[in-house]
Design a protein around this motif. Structure first.
Motif, PDB file in Angstrom:
ATOM      1  N   ALA A  29     -15.512  25.903   1.276  1.00 22.41           N
ATOM      2  CA  ALA A  29     -15.388  24.684   0.470  1.00 22.41           C
ATOM      3  C   ALA A  29     -16.478  24.619  -0.599  1.00 22.41           C
ATOM      4  N   SER A  30     -17.633  25.260  -0.326  1.00 25.74           N
ATOM      5  CA  SER A  30     -18.731  25.276  -1.311  1.00 25.74           C
ATOM      6  C   SER A  30     -18.527  26.355  -2.363  1.00 25.74           C
ATOM      7  N   GLY A  31     -17.489  27.185  -2.194  1.00 26.79           N
ATOM      8  CA  GLY A  31     -17.223  28.253  -3.159  1.00 26.79           C
ATOM      9  C   GLY A  31     -17.742  29.615  -2.743  1.00 26.79           C
ATOM     10  N   ALA A  32     -18.378  29.713  -1.574  1.00 23.04           N
ATOM     11  CA  ALA A  32     -18.904  31.006  -1.132  1.00 23.04           C
ATOM     12  C   ALA A  32     -17.772  31.876  -0.608  1.00 23.04           C
ATOM     13  N   ARG A  33     -17.894  33.164  -0.832  1.00 26.41           N
ATOM     14  CA  ARG A  33     -16.857  34.093  -0.406  1.00 26.41           C
ATOM     15  C   ARG A  33     -17.180  34.712   0.949  1.00 26.41           C
ATOM     16  N   VAL A  34     -16.173  34.690   1.820  1.00 20.63           N
ATOM     17  CA  VAL A  34     -16.276  35.338   3.129  1.00 20.63           C
ATOM     18  C   VAL A  34     -15.642  36.719   2.978  1.00 20.63           C
ATOM     19  N   LEU A  35     -16.290  37.754   3.493  1.00 19.15           N
ATOM     20  CA  LEU A  35     -15.765  39.113   3.337  1.00 19.15           C
ATOM     21  C   LEU A  35     -14.578  39.350   4.270  1.00 19.15           C
ATOM     22  N   GLY A  36     -13.750  40.323   3.897  1.00 22.03           N
ATOM     23  CA  GLY A  36     -12.619  40.712   4.741  1.00 22.03           C
ATOM     24  C   GLY A  36     -11.540  39.648   4.744  1.00 22.03           C
ATOM     25  N   SER A  37     -10.857  39.545   5.877  1.00 25.70           N
ATOM     26  CA  SER A  37      -9.716  38.637   5.974  1.00 25.70           C
ATOM     27  C   SER A  37     -10.131  37.178   6.049  1.00 25.70           C
ATOM     28  N   GLY A  38     -11.397  36.938   6.337  1.00 22.93           N
ATOM     29  CA  GLY A  38     -11.852  35.570   6.541  1.00 22.93           C
ATOM     30  C   GLY A  38     -11.734  35.119   7.987  1.00 22.93           C
ATOM     31  N   GLU A  57     -27.505  32.430  13.332  1.00 25.56           N
ATOM     32  CA  GLU A  57     -26.635  31.911  14.392  1.00 25.56           C
ATOM     33  C   GLU A  57     -26.003  30.591  13.953  1.00 25.56           C
ATOM     34  N   VAL A  58     -24.763  30.395  14.353  1.00 26.23           N
ATOM     35  CA  VAL A  58     -24.081  29.112  14.153  1.00 26.23           C
ATOM     36  C   VAL A  58     -23.407  28.722  15.464  1.00 26.23           C
ATOM     37  N   GLU A  59     -23.180  27.441  15.626  1.00 23.99           N
ATOM     38  CA  GLU A  59     -22.531  26.986  16.861  1.00 23.99           C
ATOM     39  C   GLU A  59     -21.016  27.142  16.791  1.00 23.99           C
ATOM     40  N   ASP A  60     -20.454  26.923  15.599  1.00 21.13           N
ATOM     41  CA  ASP A  60     -18.991  26.929  15.448  1.00 21.13           C
ATOM     42  C   ASP A  60     -18.670  27.733  14.198  1.00 21.13           C
ATOM     43  N   ILE A  61     -18.205  28.951  14.391  1.00 21.60           N
ATOM     44  CA  ILE A  61     -18.082  29.848  13.241  1.00 21.60           C
ATOM     45  C   ILE A  61     -16.923  29.439  12.330  1.00 21.60           C
ATOM     46  N   LEU A  62     -15.894  28.838  12.875  1.00 22.25           N
ATOM     47  CA  LEU A  62     -14.772  28.421  12.018  1.00 22.25           C
ATOM     48  C   LEU A  62     -15.182  27.219  11.160  1.00 22.25           C
ATOM     49  N   ALA A  63     -15.923  26.297  11.764  1.00 26.49           N
ATOM     50  CA  ALA A  63     -16.418  25.164  10.977  1.00 26.49           C
ATOM     51  C   ALA A  63     -17.378  25.645   9.896  1.00 26.49           C
ATOM     52  N   ALA A  64     -18.226  26.628  10.261  1.00 28.04           N
ATOM     53  CA  ALA A  64     -19.167  27.171   9.268  1.00 28.04           C
ATOM     54  C   ALA A  64     -18.410  27.843   8.132  1.00 28.04           C
ATOM     55  N   ARG A  65     -17.408  28.631   8.490  1.00 25.01           N
ATOM     56  CA  ARG A  65     -16.623  29.316   7.462  1.00 25.01           C
ATOM     57  C   ARG A  65     -15.977  28.313   6.510  1.00 25.01           C
ATOM     58  N   ASP A  66     -15.377  27.281   7.083  1.00 19.69           N
ATOM     59  CA  ASP A  66     -14.666  26.323   6.236  1.00 19.69           C
ATOM     60  C   ASP A  66     -15.632  25.574   5.311  1.00 19.69           C
ATOM     61  N   ARG A  67     -16.810  25.254   5.840  1.00 18.63           N
ATOM     62  CA  ARG A  67     -17.807  24.576   5.005  1.00 18.63           C
ATOM     63  C   ARG A  67     -18.278  25.496   3.870  1.00 18.63           C
ATOM     64  N   LEU A  68     -18.465  26.773   4.186  1.00 20.90           N
ATOM     65  CA  LEU A  68     -18.923  27.713   3.159  1.00 20.90           C
ATOM     66  C   LEU A  68     -17.847  27.930   2.110  1.00 20.90           C
ATOM     67  N   LEU A 120     -18.878  36.746  11.111  1.00 19.28           N
ATOM     68  CA  LEU A 120     -18.334  36.833   9.749  1.00 19.28           C
ATOM     69  C   LEU A 120     -19.453  37.321   8.839  1.00 19.28           C
ATOM     70  N   PHE A 121     -19.055  37.973   7.746  1.00 18.95           N
ATOM     71  CA  PHE A 121     -20.032  38.369   6.730  1.00 18.95           C
ATOM     72  C   PHE A 121     -19.728  37.630   5.432  1.00 18.95           C
ATOM     73  N   LEU A 122     -20.801  37.236   4.739  1.00 17.74           N
ATOM     74  CA  LEU A 122     -20.677  36.473   3.494  1.00 17.74           C
ATOM     75  C   LEU A 122     -21.060  37.357   2.313  1.00 17.74           C
ATOM     76  N   HIS A 123     -20.478  37.093   1.173  1.00 18.79           N
ATOM     77  CA  HIS A 123     -20.656  37.964   0.011  1.00 18.79           C
ATOM     78  C   HIS A 123     -22.093  37.895  -0.509  1.00 18.79           C
TER      79      HIS A 123
END
Lengths: 134, 134
Positions: free
Chosen positions: A96-105, A83-94, A117-120
């Protein structure tokens, strides 16, 4: 950033047998099957005191777990969801660390009606990780 | 019979990198590594609000996860652990249902100092299941 473990998802080759095993042999609280046509799965939720197990079975054509069950005919753990509180903030942080978000992002609405969201898996120790905004 | 999900164990090919990712990128509470020579693993516990993730890395010869990492070089979910109140009663109920208990069938003392048993993945939807008496 991540909070509770929302669920562990297990792909199973026989949904009725798996549900019966969790109910009758393991003595857990097992819900009725739910078809999720938007996600290509039928789900059985198992309610543990602190989290959930989700048994997944393919529904319809192009189910996202059909290939997984072909490779793993006995079934297996398909993903874990934090669980995350803010999925867009989580996505952007991930990202920025180089992790890939699946699909369109862009987050989609998941099986619980909340943004996910799903992560690679290759970026997360071979684990498919779902993030769900709660 | 089963109670809380005690932990999800993830075998990782680089323990320091995985711990840093959970701490710095995912923002979780990550404990210091612990060598568990009796179990052939070094463990990093990640404390989530409702359960734990255990990152596992091989320690010494004959580590039980060395073969898993050979098959899954990127890592992967190794097992899930459910809590039970009475591990002998749980074992007997499972054996009566036809499920296979790994090893001698007698509980061993696990990484948390409590009695544990492992169940055969082929009998549990391809998932290696640990039971821990709490």
């Amino acid at each position: 950033m991540i909070g509770r473990l929302n669920h562990v998802a297990i792909a199973v080759p026989d949904l009725a047998a798996a549900a019966a095993q969790y109910r009758d042999t393991l003595g857990a609280m097992v819900r009725d099957p739910q078809d999720e046509p938007d996600h290509g799965v039928t789900v059985v939720f198992i309610e543990l005191p602190n989290t959930k197990i989700e048994l997944l079975y393919p529904l319809g054509e192009n189910s996202p777990i059909a290939g997984f069950l072909e490779k793993n005919p006995a079934g297996g753990i398909h993903h874990i969801c934090y669980e995350v509180e803010d999925i867009l903030a989580a996505r952007d942080r991930l990202k920025a660390s180089g992790a890939r978000v699946l699909g369109s992002g862009e987050p989609k609405i998941g099986a619980h009606g909340k943004p996910v969201l799903f992560l690679h898996p290759k970026d997360f120790n071979g684990c498919l990780v779902e993030l769900e905004q709660v």
